[in-house]
Design a protein around this motif. Structure first.
Motif: not given
Length: 538
Positions: A48-51, A57-60, A451-452, A457-458
């Motif tokens: 979970l923490l690694a996820l 990198r997908t945050v916008r 995360v998906l 969204r990214a």
């Protein structure tokens, strides 16, 4: 010439050697038992923490990020801090944090989740390791590691607002960062108190003043939590002021509280804070000390805990602590007299030590909910992202209660007969490892789904950003824009009954006259009522 030993004596020494050999074999096997039992829940927590760490990198840009990124770029660092302190919310350290996050475009918000995950996990591990090592706990690094990854994973992923707690900088800088700073302040205190070097202690005291100020001026929520725990620790240390070991903690805690209250004064009396309070709720509310105001606060506090306790995953903290306690119960703890608890361990003193952590969680959480009501109105308790301020101490407390219960139960089982003790301990250890793994695993699917969604969204955000920039290169000043919301974030065109601040900030971000919805977006979410209010958009 010596006489031969009696046969009975020779026979009596044989079982002793056999017992020593069996004890050596058991001591060699025990680390493998620890590893086999702790590995499954630890693996899920680390996953979970690694996820979360690498999903950054997908945050916008989302919601208030549009405004912060634009103003940091346009106003400059000092201009941004001045504008937000006097006209937005008055959180001085928060504004400095936002400047650091957006100083290099979008790289900061992409790196922030990784930094949060690593600093919180390592900080909790260090605090627990120092405490367990002092008690001569069996394999303190393994125990502290399991509890640290479990508590961190639950903090970020067990709640209902995962995106806000970990990925949305506007919330993480205000509510997650202060708790992490608080954890590392405990590390500084413990390390400096044990150090014989004067310069280490002087540096720690200076940092205490600075960190107290920073934490309080980041937000009101953890100011309450930090004050509750620091005042309690200071009073405990003052009870043992005759002990030389208590003098440095007394000084450090007093200086830390001075910085904390100074930061709160700067926050509470800022022009931006008054404006934020006026905007948050328009109707005058009852005072907290009134019967109606107190009942509203109690209702909000009970409702928040009802939501927290309805999440099964949170109970993994207790189960992980129980597992650690059971595994360590084969050896006695070190008998020590700390300056905070000097003297004999009488029954009242023992009862106080047992009850006090739970009481502090109750007081701190109630203070946070009361502060949310004061700042945002009667419904302020619904801002679940602010619960992080008391949730992390609550999870650590729950894990320690579980460890204490497991250790006590394991030591008590030593009095049982061997044929009953071994199956009972095996069942308890197996059940603890199984339930801990299952409870943590229950939040993996929704975390993976988030995360998906962020990845989708990214990709959509990047495509829309490229389309907007293409229109700008063509010389257009009225640009079509497709919003890409995530986890209910407020994006351009969502607000129709109040000023569309998200649209205004996105417009300023791209430097155009205005943004209008693209046809692709209108084809799905726009209602007939919205079309009537915006007849010019086709």
């Amino acid at each position: 010439m010596s006489s031969p030993a009696p046969a009975g004596a020779e026979h009596a020494t044989e079982p002793s050697g056999a017992d020593d050999e069996r004890s050596t074999v058991r001591s060699r096997r025990r680390p493998w038992v620890w590893a086999l039992l702790m590995l499954p829940p630890a693996a899920v927590a680390v996953h979970l923490l690694a996820l979360g760490a690498f999903a950054g990198r997908t945050v916008r840009l989302a919601a208030e990020d549009w405004c912060a990124a634009t103003r940091v770029r346009d106003y400059g660092s000092l201009g941004f801090i001045d504008y937000y302190y006097f006209k937005v919310n008055g959180r001085l350290a928060y504004h400095v944090g936002q400047v650091l996050v957006f100083a290099d475009g979008l790289r900061g918000i992409r790196l922030l989740p990784f930094v949060l995950v690593v600093t919180l996990t390592v900080g909790i591990f260090t605090v627990l390791y120092l405490a367990l090592r002092h008690l001569q706990w069996r394999w303190p690094a393994a125990a502290a590691g399991l509890l640290a990854v479990v508590v961190s994973a639950l903090t970020f992923f067990a709640g209902n607002v995962v995106y806000q707690v970990l990925f949305w900088s506007a919330a993480t800088v205000t509510h997650t960062v202060p708790v992490i700073l608080g954890v590392w302040n405990v590390v500084i205190l413990v390390v400096a108190a044990r150090s014989p070097r004067r310069w280490v202690r002087v540096t720690a005291v200076v940092l205490a003043l600075l960190m107290g100020f920073v934490i309080a001026s980041l937000g009101e929520a953890f100011f309450v939590v930090g004050a509750v725990y620091a005042v309690t620790a200071l009073l405990s240390a003052l009870l043992a002021w005759r002990d030389r070991r208590a003098r440095f903690p007394i000084t450090w805690l007093a200086v830390w509280l001075m910085g904390l209250f100074a930061g709160f004064v700067v926050l509470y009396f800022s022009p931006g804070q008054r404006l934020r309070t006026q905007i948050s709720y328009r109707h005058e509310q009852q005072s907290l000390v009134s019967l109606h105001g107190l009942s509203e606060t109690v209702h909000g506090w009970l409702s928040s805990w009802a939501i927290i306790l309805s999440q099964p995953a949170y109970y993994a903290a207790i189960v992980a602590g129980l597992l650690v306690g059971l595994l360590a119960s084969s050896a006695p703890l070190r008998r020590t007299s700390l300056p905070f608890a000097g003297g004999s361990w009488t029954r009242p003193r023992t009862l106080l030590v047992v009850v006090l952590p739970a009481v502090l969680v109750v007081i701190a959480s109630f203070g946070v909910i009361a502060g949310l009501r004061q700042g945002y109105g009667p419904e302020g308790w619904r801002f679940q992202r602010a619960w992080t301020s008391f949730l992390i101490p609550a999870l650590v407390t729950a894990a320690l209660y579980g460890a204490a219960a497991g250790y006590w139960l394991g030591r008590r089982s030593g009095r049982w007969q061997q044929n009953a003790r071994v199956p009972a301990m095996a069942a308890l250890l197996g059940a603890s490892a199984l339930f801990g793994t299952v409870l943590l695993g229950s939040i993996v699917p929704r975390s993976t789904a988030l995360v998906l969604d962020m990845s989708v969204r990214a990709k959509a955000w990047d495509q829309n950003n490229a389309a907007v920039e293409a229109q700008i290169r063509e010389g257009r000043r009225i640009v079509r824009f497709t919003p890409t919301p995530i986890s209910g974030s407020t994006e351009p065109f969502r607000l129709t009954t109040s000023p569309d601040w998200a649209r205004n900030c996105a417009t300023a971000y791209y430097g155009v006259d205005t943004l209008i919805p693209s046809e692709e977006w209108l084809s799905t979410p726009a209602s007939a009522e919205w079309r009537q209010k915006n007849p010019t958009v086709r």
